[in-house]
Write a protein that holds these residues in place. Structure first.
Motif, PDB file in Angstrom:
ATOM      1  N   ILE A  48       0.840  -1.207   0.000  1.00 13.75           N
ATOM      2  CA  ILE A  48       0.000   0.000   0.000  1.00 13.75           C
ATOM      3  C   ILE A  48       0.868   1.247   0.000  1.00 13.75           C
ATOM      4  O   ILE A  48       0.612   2.212  -0.737  1.00 13.75           O
ATOM      5  CB  ILE A  48      -0.941  -0.016   1.220  1.00 13.75           C
ATOM      6  CG1 ILE A  48      -1.946  -1.164   1.096  1.00 13.75           C
ATOM      7  CG2 ILE A  48      -1.665   1.314   1.360  1.00 13.75           C
ATOM      8  CD1 ILE A  48      -2.828  -1.343   2.309  1.00 13.75           C
ATOM      9  N   HIS A  49       1.928   1.245   0.810  1.00 15.76           N
ATOM     10  CA  HIS A  49       2.825   2.401   0.862  1.00 15.76           C
ATOM     11  C   HIS A  49       3.501   2.617  -0.485  1.00 15.76           C
ATOM     12  O   HIS A  49       3.625   3.754  -0.967  1.00 15.76           O
ATOM     13  CB  HIS A  49       3.870   2.191   1.965  1.00 15.76           C
ATOM     14  CG  HIS A  49       4.735   3.389   2.217  1.00 15.76           C
ATOM     15  ND1 HIS A  49       5.913   3.614   1.536  1.00 15.76           N
ATOM     16  CD2 HIS A  49       4.576   4.434   3.064  1.00 15.76           C
ATOM     17  CE1 HIS A  49       6.455   4.739   1.956  1.00 15.76           C
ATOM     18  NE2 HIS A  49       5.671   5.259   2.882  1.00 15.76           N
ATOM     19  N   ALA A  75       0.860   3.970  -2.963  1.00 15.72           N
ATOM     20  CA  ALA A  75       0.512   5.365  -2.682  1.00 15.72           C
ATOM     21  C   ALA A  75       1.644   6.304  -3.060  1.00 15.72           C
ATOM     22  O   ALA A  75       1.421   7.367  -3.660  1.00 15.72           O
ATOM     23  CB  ALA A  75       0.171   5.511  -1.195  1.00 15.72           C
ATOM     24  N   GLU A  76       2.856   5.911  -2.726  1.00 18.77           N
ATOM     25  CA  GLU A  76       4.001   6.772  -3.029  1.00 18.77           C
ATOM     26  C   GLU A  76       4.169   6.978  -4.526  1.00 18.77           C
ATOM     27  O   GLU A  76       4.438   8.083  -4.991  1.00 18.77           O
ATOM     28  CB  GLU A  76       5.272   6.179  -2.420  1.00 18.77           C
ATOM     29  CG  GLU A  76       6.508   7.050  -2.607  1.00 18.77           C
ATOM     30  CD  GLU A  76       7.674   6.566  -1.779  1.00 18.77           C
ATOM     31  OE1 GLU A  76       8.758   6.366  -2.353  1.00 18.77           O
ATOM     32  OE2 GLU A  76       7.495   6.375  -0.553  1.00 18.77           O
ATOM     33  N   ASP A 100       1.768   6.573  -6.830  1.00 21.55           N
ATOM     34  CA  ASP A 100       0.616   7.300  -7.369  1.00 21.55           C
ATOM     35  C   ASP A 100       0.748   8.798  -7.145  1.00 21.55           C
ATOM     36  O   ASP A 100       0.179   9.604  -7.890  1.00 21.55           O
ATOM     37  CB  ASP A 100      -0.678   6.803  -6.713  1.00 21.55           C
ATOM     38  CG  ASP A 100      -1.139   5.480  -7.299  1.00 21.55           C
ATOM     39  OD1 ASP A 100      -0.597   5.092  -8.350  1.00 21.55           O
ATOM     40  OD2 ASP A 100      -2.010   4.827  -6.701  1.00 21.55           O
TER      41      ASP A 100
END
Length: 650
Positions: A213-214, A217-218, A220
């Protein structure tokens, strides 16, 4: 109900919707329709309820149906997801490597970029604990779960970084000339689903999900952060400008402006007055300095190449050992000729097995020779196996350019004519696979050959090498008509319509033409009593091939390659993967001829005709796989080694 029972029930329900249908051809319209269907599964989850969507698509090889690749590309184009690539352990299995290579090739060919997170799914907490207990070098028997998991992550990371196809795409937070390391890596983790109730496995899963997830997100937010940095810079510049301008009056600003204009005019006046002098001086000094430094440059280049392990034939320049000498080219003897070039025997000092490729005398201008040299240099720099490398370029006193290449004493055409009755299916597959692999690499770099034929494939003992790049072209869309008879259908269409104006605008896919020619090459190599070249009626010729000598899948692949519709042909990479698959289905005893018949009642298919006849001469013939006595053999066209009895009876 236990977790295990619930998981099993969930798998059963999901399989009814997403399980691959049985007895359906991957190239059928029904399979395409099935594979394009998305099944939405909603699972209560504190992670997914945050608004994330997880798409699960099958990995694919070149031999799989093209629709699987098309689905992934459509998903990447519309969603722009972060890709999680699931792989297994020991330095990457062959399937993992091929699947990843096919994924990267597909994304590259469509100019798509995607961030990839590597997830090793073969971790096992029981094995981790056992290995820790068996480690004699570890004096600390009280390692906690977190320490053991970090040790396992480091071990799996080291394995991943040994896989050449993958390690270059692993993301690290490194600065300047730092080397990649596990501590700097943020796009890798391990995962397991063996013991859901084990605290160590639960911790492993939480850690992996958090990192995925990290990572997503990073990545994106990269464009957002980029825009923010631009805005911040503009804001800072604006305030700096305000602070500067508020301290000056209008008179001061006009004086600064006049001074700047005067300085600019003065600078360019001086520049224009001396630029000719500078150019003349550079013209005089630079060649002189290069002549003075040439021995030093050569010496340093040689040492650098030796340090890097580069061989002379990879440099594409005249080596120091030939400095001052000229190649000996026998232009009176012509080894071969084409529409643009002639080939002559040559040697250079102690290198005797060379040929020199020279532009034909009736071709005016050397630009075409330099273009040919460019293609040879480009292809040689790719370092593709089974492709003729360029050794040297030589320009004589008359400015004629010679391309010097290794000399091979035979070609595939001569070999097939003289040895056709001894060519096995294994030999045909090997030759076709090696040449198809060259073409697949060329296509990956938007290069097409357009003149693949047995005369252009040279041989050194049992190895084949693709030659003659006189028709090579950059870009897959082509308009120039080249090749030899019989031509692919789309080129025949061009000839038939050459009298009207629309033909002048006609173009064709060079990659599809290469695939068509690969199909003809495969037919030429297929075992036959005597060598027969492919004709315009190649589909009729295919029916005459003896299926006891030629695998049915090999014939089917040829038929797909020579399909009249270029869009229905496989890619060169798909041909390579299918030939690899066919090669694995050879007779388990001689490893050359195709498997012929299936034993009954066990259902195994493992032997060719000749080896089967030898087995049947024994008093109680047994299956070579399960050692069960077989009572009958049944011929079929399916290369699968084994059918379950329930399927065998249908």
């Amino acid at each position: 109900m236990s977790i295990k029972a619930r998981t099993k029930a969930l798998r059963t329900v999901v399989k009814n919707h997403v399980g691959r249908p049985m007895n359906m051809s991957e190239h059928s319209d029904e399979f395409k329709q099935w594979s394009k269907t998305f099944i939405e599964i909603r699972i209560p989850s504190p992670i997914l309820e945050l608004g994330m969507h997880v798409y699960d698509t099958p990995g694919f090889l070149g031999s799989d149906a093209p629709i699987l690749r098309e689905n992934l590309l459509a998903l990447v184009a519309s969603v722009h997801p972060t890709l999680v690539f699931l792989h297994d352990n020991p330095t990457g299995s062959d399937d993992s490597r091929k699947c990843y290579e096919e994924l990267k090739l597909a994304l590259h060919s469509h100019s798509m970029g995607a961030d990839i997170f590597f997830l090793n799914t073969k971790a096992d907490v029981a094995v981790i604990r056992r290995d820790a207990n068996n480690n004699d070098d570890n004096d600390d028997d009280d390692d906690d779960d977190e320490t053991l998991l970090n040790t396992e992550r480091l071990r799996c990371y080291d394995l991943l970084m040994k896989v050449d196809e993958m390690k270059g795409d692993v993301h690290h937070r490194i600065e300047h000339n730092e080397a990649p390391s596990f501590n700097k890596c943020y796009s890798f983790d391990i995962f397991s689903n063996v013991a859901p109730n084990d605290p160590m496995e639960q911790a492993m899963k939480r850690h992996a999900i958090d990192r995925i997830i990290h990572f997503a997100a990073e990545h994106d937010l990269r464009l957002t952060k980029y825009v923010i940095n631009i805005v911040h810079t503009a804001i800072d510049a604006f305030f700096d400008f305000i602070l500067v301008t508020n301290r000056r009056s209008l008179v001061e600003w006009n004086r600064l402006r006049d001074d700047a204009l005067e300085w600019g005019e003065s600078f360019f006046r001086q520049y224009r007055s001396i630029v000719d002098k500078i150019a003349n001086e550079a013209n005089r000094r630079l060649p002189q300095r290069f002549r003075e430094k040439r021995p030093d440059i050569e010496t340093r280049a040689i040492k650098d190449c030796e340090t890097r392990g580069i061989q002379w034939d990879e440099r594409l320049e005249i080596p120091a050992s030939h400095h001052g000498s000229r190649p000996d080219i026998n232009e009176e003897e012509v080894l071969g000729s084409g529409g643009f070039f002639t080939v002559h025997p040559a040697s250079w000092d102690n290198e005797h097995e060379l040929v020199a490729k020279k532009l034909r005398n009736h071709i005016i201008g050397q630009n075409f020779a330099y273009l040919e040299a460019h293609f040879h240099r480009t292809l040689t720099s790719l370092n593709i196996a089974h492709m003729i490398p360029l050794k040297y370029l030589y320009e004589d006193d008359n400015s004629s350019l010679y391309l010097l290449l290794p000399r091979y004493r035979s070609n595939l055409h001569k070999f097939l004519v003289e040895n056709m009755e001894r060519v096995t299916a294994d030999k045909a597959i090997k030759i076709s696979r090696n040449i198809a692999n060259v073409i697949a690499h060329m296509h990956a770099y938007d290069l097409v050959h357009r003149d693949i034929k047995v005369e252009n494939i040279l041989m050194d003992e049992d190895e084949v090498y693709l030659a003659d790049f006189g028709t090579c072209q950059v870009g897959i869309e082509n308009t120039t008509l080249v090749g030899f008879l019989p031509l692919p259908p789309e080129l025949i269409q061009t000839l038939d319509s050459s009298s009207n104006d629309s033909a002048r605008q006609y173009s064709y896919q060079g990659t599809a033409v290469d695939v068509h020619l690969l199909g003809r090459l495969m037919y030429a190599c297929a075992p036959k009593d005597v060598y027969t070249p492919p004709s315009n009626n190649i589909n009729e010729q295919l029916h005459l091939l003896d299926r006891k000598k030629v695998p049915e899948k090999y014939c089917q692949l040829i038929a797909r390659c020579v399909n009249k519709d270029p869009n229905q042909r496989p890619t060169a990479k798909e041909i390579v993967d299918e030939l690899d698959s066919i090669e694995k289905s050879s007779c388990v005893i001689c490893e050359e001829a195709p498997r012929f018949a299936r034993f009954e009642p066990c259902g195994h298919k493992a032997l060719c005709v000749q080896c089967l006849n030898q087995i049947q001469q024994t008093p109680q013939p047994k299956c070579v796989i399960c050692r069960q006595i077989f009572t009958n053999v049944q011929e079929d066209n399916n290369a699968n080694t084994f059918f379950a009895s329930s399927l065998n009876s249908t």
